[in-house]
Scaffold this motif. Sequence first.
Motif, PDB file in Angstrom:
ATOM      1  N   ARG A 138      -9.474  -5.143 -16.866  1.00 20.76           N
ATOM      2  CA  ARG A 138     -10.290  -5.044 -15.665  1.00 20.76           C
ATOM      3  C   ARG A 138      -9.440  -5.397 -14.450  1.00 20.76           C
ATOM      4  NH1 ARG A 138     -14.112  -9.212 -16.293  1.00 20.76           N
ATOM      5  NH2 ARG A 138     -12.603 -10.056 -17.761  1.00 20.76           N
ATOM      6  N   ALA A 139      -9.623  -4.633 -13.371  1.00 20.30           N
ATOM      7  CA  ALA A 139      -8.861  -4.874 -12.134  1.00 20.30           C
ATOM      8  C   ALA A 139      -9.665  -5.748 -11.192  1.00 20.30           C
ATOM      9  CB  ALA A 139      -8.553  -3.546 -11.456  1.00 20.30           C
ATOM     10  N   ILE A 140      -9.003  -6.706 -10.575  1.00 23.30           N
ATOM     11  CA  ILE A 140      -9.619  -7.429  -9.456  1.00 23.30           C
ATOM     12  C   ILE A 140      -8.775  -7.119  -8.233  1.00 23.30           C
ATOM     13  CG2 ILE A 140     -10.481  -9.628  -8.601  1.00 23.30           C
ATOM     14  CD1 ILE A 140      -9.913 -10.780 -11.396  1.00 23.30           C
ATOM     15  N   GLU A 141      -9.366  -6.409  -7.278  1.00 22.25           N
ATOM     16  CA  GLU A 141      -8.629  -6.018  -6.075  1.00 22.25           C
ATOM     17  C   GLU A 141      -8.782  -7.095  -5.020  1.00 22.25           C
ATOM     18  OE1 GLU A 141     -10.668  -2.051  -5.943  1.00 22.25           O
ATOM     19  OE2 GLU A 141      -8.590  -1.381  -5.655  1.00 22.25           O
ATOM     20  N   VAL A 142      -7.670  -7.575  -4.508  1.00 22.92           N
ATOM     21  CA  VAL A 142      -7.693  -8.684  -3.554  1.00 22.92           C
ATOM     22  C   VAL A 142      -7.229  -8.172  -2.181  1.00 22.92           C
ATOM     23  CG1 VAL A 142      -6.611 -10.910  -3.004  1.00 22.92           C
ATOM     24  CG2 VAL A 142      -7.424 -10.448  -5.325  1.00 22.92           C
ATOM     25  N   PRO A 143      -7.903  -8.622  -1.106  1.00 23.67           N
ATOM     26  CA  PRO A 143      -7.532  -8.175   0.249  1.00 23.67           C
ATOM     27  C   PRO A 143      -6.043  -8.387   0.511  1.00 23.67           C
ATOM     28  CG  PRO A 143      -9.526  -9.505   0.344  1.00 23.67           C
ATOM     29  CD  PRO A 143      -9.027  -9.579  -1.068  1.00 23.67           C
ATOM     30  N   THR A 144      -5.454  -7.422   1.189  1.00 23.94           N
ATOM     31  CA  THR A 144      -4.009  -7.432   1.402  1.00 23.94           C
ATOM     32  C   THR A 144      -3.705  -7.000   2.824  1.00 23.94           C
ATOM     33  OG1 THR A 144      -3.661  -6.950  -0.932  1.00 23.94           O
ATOM     34  CG2 THR A 144      -1.841  -6.454   0.553  1.00 23.94           C
ATOM     35  N   SER A 145      -2.878  -7.771   3.491  1.00 24.45           N
ATOM     36  CA  SER A 145      -2.527  -7.451   4.873  1.00 24.45           C
ATOM     37  C   SER A 145      -1.425  -6.402   4.904  1.00 24.45           C
ATOM     38  CB  SER A 145      -2.062  -8.728   5.584  1.00 24.45           C
ATOM     39  OG  SER A 145      -1.041  -8.422   6.510  1.00 24.45           O
ATOM     40  N   PRO A 146      -1.547  -5.419   5.798  1.00 24.31           N
ATOM     41  CA  PRO A 146      -0.512  -4.380   5.896  1.00 24.31           C
ATOM     42  C   PRO A 146       0.837  -4.947   6.312  1.00 24.31           C
ATOM     43  CG  PRO A 146      -2.480  -3.777   7.141  1.00 24.31           C
ATOM     44  CD  PRO A 146      -2.652  -5.194   6.725  1.00 24.31           C
ATOM     45  N   ARG A 147       0.840  -6.140   6.881  1.00 18.45           N
ATOM     46  CA  ARG A 147       2.102  -6.749   7.301  1.00 18.45           C
ATOM     47  C   ARG A 147       2.632  -7.749   6.278  1.00 18.45           C
ATOM     48  NH1 ARG A 147       4.539  -7.236  12.193  1.00 18.45           N
ATOM     49  NH2 ARG A 147       3.499  -6.292  13.988  1.00 18.45           N
ATOM     50  N   GLU A 148       1.750  -8.627   5.778  1.00 17.74           N
ATOM     51  CA  GLU A 148       2.231  -9.799   5.052  1.00 17.74           C
ATOM     52  C   GLU A 148       1.758  -9.892   3.607  1.00 17.74           C
ATOM     53  OE1 GLU A 148       1.689 -13.325   7.395  1.00 17.74           O
ATOM     54  OE2 GLU A 148       3.191 -12.598   8.830  1.00 17.74           O
ATOM     55  N   GLY A 149       1.151  -8.819   3.109  1.00 15.61           N
ATOM     56  CA  GLY A 149       0.803  -8.813   1.688  1.00 15.61           C
ATOM     57  C   GLY A 149      -0.501  -9.516   1.368  1.00 15.61           C
ATOM     58  N   ILE A 150      -0.662  -9.871   0.116  1.00 18.08           N
ATOM     59  CA  ILE A 150      -1.938 -10.342  -0.425  1.00 18.08           C
ATOM     60  C   ILE A 150      -2.444 -11.593   0.302  1.00 18.08           C
ATOM     61  CG2 ILE A 150      -0.960 -11.822  -2.228  1.00 18.08           C
ATOM     62  CD1 ILE A 150      -3.111 -10.514  -4.125  1.00 18.08           C
ATOM     63  N   ASP A 151      -3.764 -11.680   0.452  1.00 16.07           N
ATOM     64  CA  ASP A 151      -4.433 -12.796   1.115  1.00 16.07           C
ATOM     65  C   ASP A 151      -4.547 -13.954   0.120  1.00 16.07           C
ATOM     66  OD1 ASP A 151      -6.481 -14.584   1.887  1.00 16.07           O
ATOM     67  OD2 ASP A 151      -7.454 -13.042   3.108  1.00 16.07           O
ATOM     68  N   LEU A 152      -3.846 -15.056   0.401  1.00 13.56           N
ATOM     69  CA  LEU A 152      -3.796 -16.141  -0.586  1.00 13.56           C
ATOM     70  C   LEU A 152      -5.121 -16.884  -0.725  1.00 13.56           C
ATOM     71  CD1 LEU A 152      -0.202 -17.611  -0.121  1.00 13.56           C
ATOM     72  CD2 LEU A 152      -1.014 -15.897  -1.746  1.00 13.56           C
TER      73      LEU A 152
END
Lengths: 469, 469
Positions: B217-231
């Motif tokens: 199963r995939a869990i998609e996590v918000p990701t910034s176009p500049r700095e990558g995944i939202d910690l």
Amino acid sequence: MNRYESLAADLAESIRTGLLRPGDRLPSVRQTSASRGVSPSTVFQAYYLLEARGLIRARERSGYYVAARVARLPPEPDAASQPNEDTVLLDMSDRVFDLLGSTMDREVVPFGSAFPDPLLFPLERLARLVAASVQRLDPWSTVDSLTPGHAPLRRQIALRYLVDGLQVHPDEIVITNGALEALNLCLATVTRPGDAVVVESPTFYAALQSLERNGLRAIEVPTSPREGIDLGALERVLARHAPKACWLMTNFQNPLGSLMPEAKKRELVELLARHEVPLIEDDVYGELYFGNQRPAPAKAFDRKGLVLHCSSFSKCLAPGFRIGWVAPGRYAQAVARHKLSTTLTTAAPMQAALATYLEKAGYDRHLRRMRQALASRQGAFIEAIAKHFPPGTRATRPAGGYFLWVELPAPADAPAIHQHALSHGISVAPGPMFSASQAYANCLRLNYGYAWDARTEAALATLGRLAGT
Amino acid sequence: MNRYESLAADLAESIRTGLLRPGDRLPSVRQTSASRGVSPSTVFQAYYLLEARGLIRARERSGYYVAARVARLPPEPDAASQPNEDTVLLDMSDRVFDLLGSTMDREVVPFGSAFPDPLLFPLERLARLVAASVQRLDPWSTVDSLTPGHAPLRRQIALRYLVDGLQVHPDEIVITNGALEALNLCLATVTRPGDAVVVESPTFYAALQSLERNGLRAIEVPTSPREGIDLGALERVLARHAPKACWLMTNFQNPLGSLMPEAKKRELVELLARHEVPLIEDDVYGELYFGNQRPAPAKAFDRKGLVLHCSSFSKCLAPGFRIGWVAPGRYAQAVARHKLSTTLTTAAPMQAALATYLEKAGYDRHLRRMRQALASRQGAFIEAIAKHFPPGTRATRPAGGYFLWVELPAPADAPAIHQHALSHGISVAPGPMFSASQAYANCLRLNYGYAWDARTEAALATLGRLAGT
């Protein structure tokens, strides 16, 4: 019976009756060709066959001789294995990896190796072709010739199928990283975790590893050392377990060396078709036959697109190139997609080089030499087993490939023999590697495909001594 | 801020204030080097950076010029994606395969391609090395140099890690058939069917395909176009779903082009370590940076052996050779075993050729040229987007790699635009390919890495027109 078989039978009869005695020199190929009115190649085929059966031996530059101790050749193993026909969840644990590690040390006598003698291959010629192919490689082909593989290579493979009487369109063929990837892609395509899959008993350990990795259950079916899987047992299993696939080696099975007769292959394909069960056919040894022509794959009898025929060049032409393929019948597109999303594609320069090699027609000449070497080495090997192994030992006499299956008189502990042998610098493949239930503790698979010399015979004598204690 | 960044900032300020105007020629590298008292390579770095930002343009053999229409460069996309942070079972169906098929036609303008321009690679030099390597290949190496790969190549890769400040022992490295196999082996090693795995949103479609194939199963996590995944979002997901792995691209993420800052990478590794979650790090674009030095992988901050660092030579040196690798930390043996039982090993001649290439130190020179070409093409590409795309279009300005992520003013239908574009002989990668929930219908991933010429600009003008209707 064709000409060379008939000639071989006559000569075998002369040996049996004592007309030709151990140590006698056979008439030269030229003499026999003239006296029998057959071509020299027919005589060669007959001599190879007798050599493979251990009846005669070649001595370099001096012709063929009747082998010593013919009467003492070990008998072949019993009719068929008797595994439990239930499904088994696998735990291959560390034993296969440990064994494989031990066979990769080039100081160890490689009776346990899965690989053929690397000196049997035309590596220099291949090197030149790789060089030329890479220099001519179109940069754009690295982008647009992806899965399912290099078009000229797929065409050459289709042409070889045609020579063997099979109609396989190049578009059906998917090029893979060796046959092992082909087999794994097929398994992933036709099964889901929890499914049951039929395998032979004993079977190639990589099949058991693949089943384990994919969460599949194995059903081991009795298999004859001569003629392959027992169709009666297979029919019972099909009815009882509704397996989702059958993974078999029809030609020179690893580890037994069994060769399924044509009629039996046809029956197998028809039986599976009635149950709509796909056959994953592992045919990597098919080109290494000692007879007159390549044994047909089961794929030759497929009318419903249910046979996924897997092979490679690793055993017969180019080890280390990692070029295999599959002709997956009705599953062609599904297999190509699995390939695309697991390893994307296969190294372009390797594919281009093999396509050129196949096109330039050196392949058949190479294969003839390789088959002759293997047949001759088998003869010497079986003779030495007869001489050095304990009474009651049985051994298969495959008509191709480079593996023997040896049954030691029970009780024997093959894993212990393997450990003892390793301490003497000799590897063997112990029987339990080839079984989900770790059966065959009294069996060994031996690779007879390396050069026969004094070191090899001494190692076999040591092994025979260890096997008897 | 280091020297080249400081120089770039000064020049950017001169452009902003109008001291340097569109079409003005910049001082030559030699002049600037002398006037600023910095090395020519610092000036080059500053110019590349300005070029990557679209502020200046190189003209062949005549130097650098201030780019036209600087004021109209499209803004960058919003801070981060907002996917549903729930787990999703995947159905990638046919859309990815159809798209990939369309990008393999060399007559189509390859904005949708995942591959870099094949003319950017030193293919002739590689061809000579392959030829030499194969001719020197020890036949026995085809038997005993199996998994985990050719020792000299593993050593060269370990040396490159060392140059970048990472201590990775050659024995940890497993050579694979491209990074895709490495990623798949890692996934198979650390998960079981039914497990949940964290991915970025948007993410590389092959990650979604791998998850689907493995029943994950995939869990998609918000990701910034500049700095990558939202910690912050990642931390919530770790607590809520107990995922078994995290599959991320830390440097020049595909499709966004985002680059995770070093401090954030360190935080990421520490966060995952607290939860004992392995990080599968896909770092295939890391060498294609436009800045002063290679951005560190997250692996650099790993203290617990939980980072499985995957990369390859396919994007930066040798497409079509299919040579990738993984440094799997504490999972090294398990990954090597998966490799052994899925594809056994990787083509020996390809490995030997790359080892020789790396040893002879042509690699850094090649990479410098390649980075410069990509930075320059990005500048031209973004300018053309500003000129030809509808008002309200946003586009990322990655500091490396060869992908742009374009957000069209909503409502837009990227799959429909893809179809229209194809009928004009242009491919694009529509946003929904990069999402399990088929989000990003107003987004396109564009490959700016091919040669910039009149045909490319005309295709981009056509695409801009289609995007606006």
